[in-house]
Write a protein that holds these residues in place. Sequence first.
Motif, short mmCIF file in Angstrom:
data_model
loop_
_atom_site.label_atom_id
_atom_site.label_comp_id
_atom_site.label_asym_id
_atom_site.label_seq_id
_atom_site.Cartn_x
_atom_site.Cartn_y
_atom_site.Cartn_z
N GLN A 1 0.82 -1.22 0.00
CA GLN A 1 0.00 0.00 0.00
C GLN A 1 0.86 1.27 0.00
O GLN A 1 0.34 2.37 0.12
N ASN A 2 2.16 1.10 -0.07
CA ASN A 2 3.13 2.20 -0.15
C ASN A 2 3.38 2.88 1.19
O ASN A 2 3.93 3.98 1.23
N TYR A 3 2.97 2.26 2.30
CA TYR A 3 3.32 2.81 3.62
C TYR A 3 4.78 2.47 3.93
O TYR A 3 5.25 1.38 3.61
N ILE A 4 5.43 3.41 4.61
CA ILE A 4 6.82 3.18 5.01
C ILE A 4 6.84 2.42 6.34
O ILE A 4 6.06 2.73 7.24
N VAL A 5 7.73 1.44 6.43
CA VAL A 5 7.85 0.65 7.67
C VAL A 5 9.32 0.58 8.08
O VAL A 5 10.18 0.27 7.26
N HIS A 6 9.60 0.88 9.36
CA HIS A 6 10.94 0.69 9.90
C HIS A 6 10.92 -0.57 10.75
O HIS A 6 10.03 -0.74 11.58
N PHE A 7 11.88 -1.44 10.53
CA PHE A 7 11.94 -2.65 11.34
C PHE A 7 13.38 -3.11 11.52
O PHE A 7 14.25 -2.78 10.72
N LYS A 8 13.60 -3.87 12.62
CA LYS A 8 14.96 -4.36 12.91
C LYS A 8 15.36 -5.40 11.87
O LYS A 8 14.58 -6.30 11.58
N GLY A 9 16.55 -5.27 11.35
CA GLY A 9 17.00 -6.26 10.38
C GLY A 9 18.36 -5.85 9.83
O GLY A 9 18.81 -4.72 10.06
N ASN A 10 19.01 -6.77 9.12
CA ASN A 10 20.32 -6.41 8.60
C ASN A 10 20.26 -6.07 7.11
O ASN A 10 19.27 -6.31 6.44
N GLU A 11 21.37 -5.52 6.64
CA GLU A 11 21.40 -4.98 5.27
C GLU A 11 21.21 -6.03 4.19
O GLU A 11 20.85 -5.69 3.07
N GLU A 12 21.46 -7.30 4.55
CA GLU A 12 21.28 -8.36 3.55
C GLU A 12 19.84 -8.48 3.07
O GLU A 12 19.56 -9.06 2.03
N LEU A 13 18.92 -7.93 3.87
CA LEU A 13 17.50 -8.02 3.50
C LEU A 13 17.15 -7.07 2.34
O LEU A 13 16.13 -7.24 1.68
N ILE A 14 18.00 -6.08 2.11
CA ILE A 14 17.65 -5.04 1.13
C ILE A 14 17.40 -5.67 -0.24
O ILE A 14 18.19 -6.47 -0.73
N GLY A 15 16.24 -5.32 -0.82
CA GLY A 15 15.87 -5.87 -2.12
C GLY A 15 14.95 -7.08 -2.00
O GLY A 15 14.45 -7.58 -3.00
N LYS A 16 14.74 -7.54 -0.75
CA LYS A 16 13.88 -8.73 -0.56
C LYS A 16 12.51 -8.31 -0.02
O LYS A 16 12.38 -7.29 0.64
N ILE A 17 11.50 -9.15 -0.31
CA ILE A 17 10.16 -8.89 0.21
C ILE A 17 9.95 -9.82 1.40
O ILE A 17 10.05 -11.04 1.26
N VAL A 18 9.72 -9.22 2.58
CA VAL A 18 9.65 -10.02 3.81
C VAL A 18 8.37 -9.71 4.59
O VAL A 18 7.85 -8.59 4.52
N PRO A 19 7.86 -10.69 5.36
CA PRO A 19 6.66 -10.41 6.16
C PRO A 19 7.03 -9.62 7.42
O PRO A 19 8.00 -9.96 8.11
N VAL A 20 6.29 -8.56 7.68
CA VAL A 20 6.57 -7.71 8.84
C VAL A 20 5.24 -7.44 9.55
O VAL A 20 4.24 -7.10 8.92
N LYS A 21 5.27 -7.55 10.88
CA LYS A 21 4.08 -7.22 11.66
C LYS A 21 4.13 -5.72 11.98
O LYS A 21 5.14 -5.22 12.49
N LEU A 22 3.06 -5.02 11.67
CA LEU A 22 3.02 -3.57 11.93
C LEU A 22 2.62 -3.36 13.39
O LEU A 22 1.51 -3.68 13.79
N CYS A 23 3.57 -2.85 14.19
CA CYS A 23 3.32 -2.78 15.64
C CYS A 23 2.79 -1.41 16.07
O CYS A 23 1.96 -1.31 16.94
N GLU A 24 3.35 -0.35 15.48
CA GLU A 24 2.99 0.98 15.96
C GLU A 24 2.87 1.92 14.77
O GLU A 24 3.74 1.92 13.90
#
Length: 487
Positions: A454-477
């Motif tokens: 939906q084009n919302y920005i999400v900040h989450f803990k993770g390392n740089e290797e994730l960049i470019g990947k699509i990952v499941p994230v729980k929206l907490c706040e």
Amino acid sequence: MDYNKINSEIENVDINAIPPEDEPQRQYYFIKLLRRWMEQKVKEEGRELTCCVNTFGCQMNARDSEKILGILKSIGYKETNSEEADLVIFNTCTVRENANLKLYGRIGQLKKYKDRNPGMLIMLCGCMMQEKEAVEKIEKSYRHIDVIFGTHNIFKFAELLAMKVLDERLKRKILVDVWEEEGGIVEELPSERKYFFKSGVNIMFGCNNFCSYCIVPYVRGRERSREPEDIIAEIESLVNDGVVEVMLLGQNVNSYGKNLKNTVTFTELLERVEQIEGLKRIRFMTSHPKDLSDSLIEFMGRSKKVCHHIHLPLQSGSSRLLEIMNRHYTKEEYLELIEKIRKAVPDIAITTDIIAGFPGETEEDFNETLDIIEKAGYDNAFTFIYSKRTGTPAASMEDQIPEEIVKERFDRLLNKVKEISAKKAAKYVGKTVYVLAEEKNNQEAGFITGRTEQNYIVHFKGNEELIGKIVPVKLCESKGFYYYGEM
Ligand code: 5AD
Ligand code: SF4
């Protein structure tokens, strides 16, 4: 678009012959000349030459800048963020007057860098350079500028740079080459990408709509669509190169294909893009409500790749003003459209553009705008203070609204948008969604920033290797326009 192939074609050009007439071979010729010039320069200076491309305005300009940067890198320039570079380019915007004013300030500041480094080159391009008065002012008062070109001949960038650096007669002059008419669409030129995993792709250029406040049709010319085969080939080559998300770009993508010899609709194009294996997400921008077809809405509902986000500029909620703006829809028709979209794609995010203070806007008109924001339930809205653009019909309309009134309305507009979008964003809290990890967060160590479908920005803990990947994230706040989440 195969960059190895383009590269070998550039190297195969005979620079002792006269420049070819055909494009892109003509530009290949100048790129090769510039490569030789660059080798010489690097030897003389004992260092690499740097370039800095500054982009203002919309996604179209961002994409144009990538094309310019692609050519610069292919010549051998090293990219830097510093405006103290050997070559500085400002790709300008002119949608609002204050963009122009700011630009004069910025190019004025470059003079001190050029005094320190007399070999420095400064080039200006983009929409503002299509305006005669702007170019005249620069020629008169900003003599430290080297080259000015427009939106229609951006494909000639290598040639203009070559003329400037190789032709002694042009050394002390401002080289101005701005075309009033659209040039052809030139394919197969080198291009850069800001992100390795996503890219903008132009599907069309120009605009035929002439909304009465807008300068874009005057500076970007009439609508021209690229051939679907060229678009598909470009996306396939991007996907081969690691791209998972494309943003199809045009001022009004919904009228794509109308001027092609074999007409194609935007939905048909999307259906073809959807087939490209390895591509995961498709976005597009911008849609005009008057041209949004039922077939597109239906396709968005069943597509596996088209993101559930649509940017649908409203401009005003008053049918009376919409008519004067030349938008070709009423408040009621717009709301019906929204209803139709939500029915077909229930989890869609809808964003918009709204202008406050269009000439003749009454308090009643403005309240209609506030009302529609509430009813449409936008996820986000870009709000603008009306800016008078010389040459547009609205600029000569009576009843220009006094500044204090527009400012006050603009504040109310912004508050309304914040209120509605915060409510909207809160609804997603607790949900797990797929996020494309885009970059490391510069403010918070150990955090990655990405975007939901939906084009919302999400900040989450993770390392740089994730960049470019699509990952499941729980929206907490929810923080209004962005979230904190957990992978
Ligand atoms: N004044 C204010 N906003 C404008 N826009 C376009 N022209 C003007 C203008 N003269 C806004 C519209 C458009 C967005 C890209 O810029 O809302 O959708
Ligand atoms: Fe400007 Fe209207 Fe064209 Fe958008 S559709 S670029 S607002 S003229």
